[in-house]
Design a protein around this motif. Structure first.
Motif, short mmCIF file in Angstrom:
data_model
loop_
_atom_site.label_atom_id
_atom_site.label_comp_id
_atom_site.label_asym_id
_atom_site.label_seq_id
_atom_site.Cartn_x
_atom_site.Cartn_y
_atom_site.Cartn_z
N UNK A 149 1.33 -1.18 -0.34
CA UNK A 149 0.33 0.46 -0.48
C UNK A 149 1.44 0.72 -0.38
N UNK A 150 2.24 1.09 0.06
CA UNK A 150 3.00 1.79 -0.06
C UNK A 150 2.68 2.75 -1.16
N UNK A 151 2.90 4.54 -1.29
CA UNK A 151 2.63 5.27 -2.54
C UNK A 151 4.56 6.05 -2.50
N UNK A 152 5.30 6.42 -3.20
CA UNK A 152 6.23 6.62 -3.07
C UNK A 152 5.62 7.90 -3.76
#
Length: 157
Positions: A99-102
């Motif tokens: 679920x990470x958004x860089x």
């Protein structure tokens, strides 16, 4: 013939043709090939150019490397072929969660290696290394220069 050019940072001078440096990474070659190299290789080469300072004092050669975020367990200091000091290591890539958004990735990761041929006056069997606040310091004591003995001769007459 050695050419010196002024650095843009801090007014230091850099020896472009340093005969003692055996760097594995070539920035010109790396940038020329960057478009033809897979992204994993570019990630590895990004951290290869660890910033190094090498000064010679009357007592020793002192080499400092900026290795931010690395622990001493992630760094190796070795001697090869009798006179070649090798500093190497690896910074692991940041773990990605599903679920990470860089938004930005600028810190480099991957392996690095820097090699330096030390001069004959280096005492290779007495090298010491320490790491503090992300700065590796390698100290290589120097052999004392033997000065020729001068004997004064009395002049008669």
């Amino acid at each position: 013939m050695s050419q010196l050019i002024p650095s843009l940072f801090g007014g230091r001078r850099t020896n472009v043709f340093d005969p003692f440096s055996l760097d594995v990474w070539d920035p010109l070659l790396s940038s020329a090939l960057a478009n033809n190299v897979p992204s994993s290789a570019r990630e590895t080469s990004a951290f290869v150019n660890a910033r190094i300072d090498w000064k010679e004092t009357p007592q020793a050669h002192v080499i400092k490397a900026d290795l931010p975020g690395l622990k001493k367990e992630q760094v190796k200091v070795e001697v090869e072929e009798g006179r070649v000091l090798q500093i190497s290591g690896e910074r692991s890539k940041e773990e990605e969660e599903k679920n990470d958004k860089w938004h930005r990735i600028e810190r480099s990761s991957g392996k690095f290696m820097r090699r330096f041929r030390l001069p004959k006056n280096a005492m290779m069997d007495q090298i010491k290394a320490s790491m503090e606040d992300g700065v590796l310091t390698v100290t290589v004591p120097k052999k004392e220069d033997k000065k020729p003995q001068v004997k004064t001769i009395d002049i008669s007459g």
